[in-house]
Enzyme design. Structure first.
Site, mmCIF file in Angstrom:
data_model
loop_
_atom_site.group_PDB
_atom_site.id
_atom_site.type_symbol
_atom_site.label_atom_id
_atom_site.label_comp_id
_atom_site.label_asym_id
_atom_site.label_seq_id
_atom_site.Cartn_x
_atom_site.Cartn_y
_atom_site.Cartn_z
ATOM 1 N N ASP A 20 14.367 4.843 11.340
ATOM 2 C CA ASP A 20 12.769 4.134 11.001
ATOM 3 C C ASP A 20 11.972 4.096 11.929
ATOM 4 O O ASP A 20 12.218 4.356 13.117
ATOM 5 C CB ASP A 20 13.312 2.529 10.695
ATOM 6 C CG ASP A 20 12.020 1.862 10.086
ATOM 7 O OD1 ASP A 20 11.579 2.205 9.201
ATOM 8 O OD2 ASP A 20 11.491 0.871 10.693
ATOM 9 N N GLU A 64 7.926 2.673 13.215
ATOM 10 C CA GLU A 64 6.708 1.924 13.026
ATOM 11 C C GLU A 64 5.337 2.601 13.465
ATOM 12 O O GLU A 64 5.374 3.613 14.472
ATOM 13 C CB GLU A 64 6.695 0.527 13.681
ATOM 14 C CG GLU A 64 8.259 -0.257 13.542
ATOM 15 C CD GLU A 64 8.169 -0.611 11.937
ATOM 16 O OE1 GLU A 64 7.306 -0.554 11.138
ATOM 17 O OE2 GLU A 64 9.295 -0.884 11.439
ATOM 18 N N ASP A 78 -4.166 -5.317 11.449
ATOM 19 C CA ASP A 78 -3.298 -5.329 10.253
ATOM 20 C C ASP A 78 -1.989 -5.022 10.866
ATOM 21 O O ASP A 78 -0.860 -5.382 10.548
ATOM 22 C CB ASP A 78 -3.735 -4.521 9.147
ATOM 23 C CG ASP A 78 -4.269 -3.232 9.286
ATOM 24 O OD1 ASP A 78 -4.244 -2.992 10.595
ATOM 25 O OD2 ASP A 78 -4.394 -2.479 8.239
ATOM 26 N N HIS A 83 3.889 -5.436 12.527
ATOM 27 C CA HIS A 83 4.911 -5.439 13.782
ATOM 28 C C HIS A 83 4.976 -6.024 14.872
ATOM 29 O O HIS A 83 5.897 -6.191 15.528
ATOM 30 C CB HIS A 83 4.538 -3.699 14.105
ATOM 31 C CG HIS A 83 4.297 -2.731 13.359
ATOM 32 N ND1 HIS A 83 5.124 -2.495 12.091
ATOM 33 C CD2 HIS A 83 3.386 -1.720 13.146
ATOM 34 C CE1 HIS A 83 4.617 -1.461 11.361
ATOM 35 N NE2 HIS A 83 3.511 -1.290 12.084
ATOM 36 N N HIS A 96 8.401 -6.371 11.179
ATOM 37 C CA HIS A 96 8.945 -4.971 10.944
ATOM 38 C C HIS A 96 9.345 -4.769 12.384
ATOM 39 O O HIS A 96 8.548 -4.361 13.248
ATOM 40 C CB HIS A 96 8.094 -3.926 10.470
ATOM 41 C CG HIS A 96 7.991 -4.378 8.952
ATOM 42 N ND1 HIS A 96 8.215 -3.354 8.085
ATOM 43 C CD2 HIS A 96 7.540 -5.532 8.262
ATOM 44 C CE1 HIS A 96 7.996 -3.750 6.611
ATOM 45 N NE2 HIS A 96 7.572 -5.174 6.981
ATOM 46 N N ASP A 138 15.394 -2.641 11.639
ATOM 47 C CA ASP A 138 15.171 -2.210 10.040
ATOM 48 C C ASP A 138 16.344 -1.188 9.956
ATOM 49 O O ASP A 138 16.855 -0.721 8.855
ATOM 50 C CB ASP A 138 13.890 -1.625 9.761
ATOM 51 C CG ASP A 138 12.639 -2.862 9.648
ATOM 52 O OD1 ASP A 138 13.316 -3.796 9.559
ATOM 53 O OD2 ASP A 138 11.654 -2.596 9.262
#
Length: 228
Positions: free
Chosen positions: A7, A9, A52, A57, A150, A155
């Site tokens: 994963d 970010e 945002d 995160h 996140h 994740d």
């Protein structure tokens, strides 16, 4: 069979407009079993973190400022994944960002066929149903209560559990229940062993069979083996 559940970010949605990776997390599987070996790296995106993205995160400019740039960790990341299949939820997104970063370093690109897209598998198994990671956790009763923000490593750990459920259960099956099919890595999730056309011959010798019969005869009429 080695797989890496992965994963990332990012600061946004498109590397071509300046968005960058800020975190990579990965979990190694061997034969569908977690080995305990992981890869985790925060990355300085060399740009301001949009508000945002910070809200999603929880990674701010101050935290990321002293982290290494992708150019400093890209080779180590490639060394970790090697040629393993990459299990990713919405693989197109992560591969797009990873390949952009690797291209800027003049490093080899990750082939699309190396990815197994769990989003595609979930949509095929449960057409019309929500297929987000949170939705799949609810479906498979996987605890994701710690996923308040996140995070790439968390994740990927949760996705590893989801992936094993998607391909037919968490118990290892020696890779008999899954096989790759194209870029999305669709899984054959219904594998059932077939009976042998010809039963295997008994390996018990006549002497062993006679000794067993003599032993059972001494147990009396109520012995279970006497009723078989």
């Amino acid at each position: 069979m080695r797989e890496v559940v992965l994963d990332t970010e990012t600061t946004g949605f498109d590397p071509e407009t300046g968005d960058r990776i800020v975190e990579i997390g990965a979990v190694e599987l061997m034969g569908h079993v977690a080995t305990g070996r992981t890869y985790h790296q925060y990355i300085n995106p060399e740009r301001a973190m949009p508000q945002d993205a910070f809200e999603v995160h929880g990674l701010g400019d101050d935290f990321l400022r002293d982290k290494p740039k992708f150019a400093e960790v890209g080779r180590a990341f490639l060394d970790f994944i090697g040629d393993a299949k990459l299990v990713i939820h919405n693989a197109a997104f992560d591969i797009k960002f990873l390949n952009a970063e690797l291209k800027w370093m003049n490093l080899p690109q990750i082939p699309w066929e190396q990815a197994i897209d769990t989003l595609a598998i979930a949509r095929k198994r449960f057409p019309g149903s929500p297929a987000s990671l949170d939705a799949l956790c609810r479906r498979f009763k996987i605890d994701n209560s710690s996923r308040t923000l996140h995070g790439a490593l968390l994740d990927s750990e949760i996705l590893a559990e989801v992936y094993l459920e998607l391909i037919g259960g968490r118990q290892p099956d020696f890779a008999l229940s899954t096989q790759s099919s194209g870029a999305t890595g669709q899984a054959a999730v219904q594998w059932t062993p077939r009976p042998r056309a010809t039963p295997l011959p008994s390996r018990i010798s006549e002497k062993e069979a006679a000794a067993h019969a003599e032993f059972v005869s001494k147990l009396g009429d109520g012995a279970l083996w006497s009723k078989v």
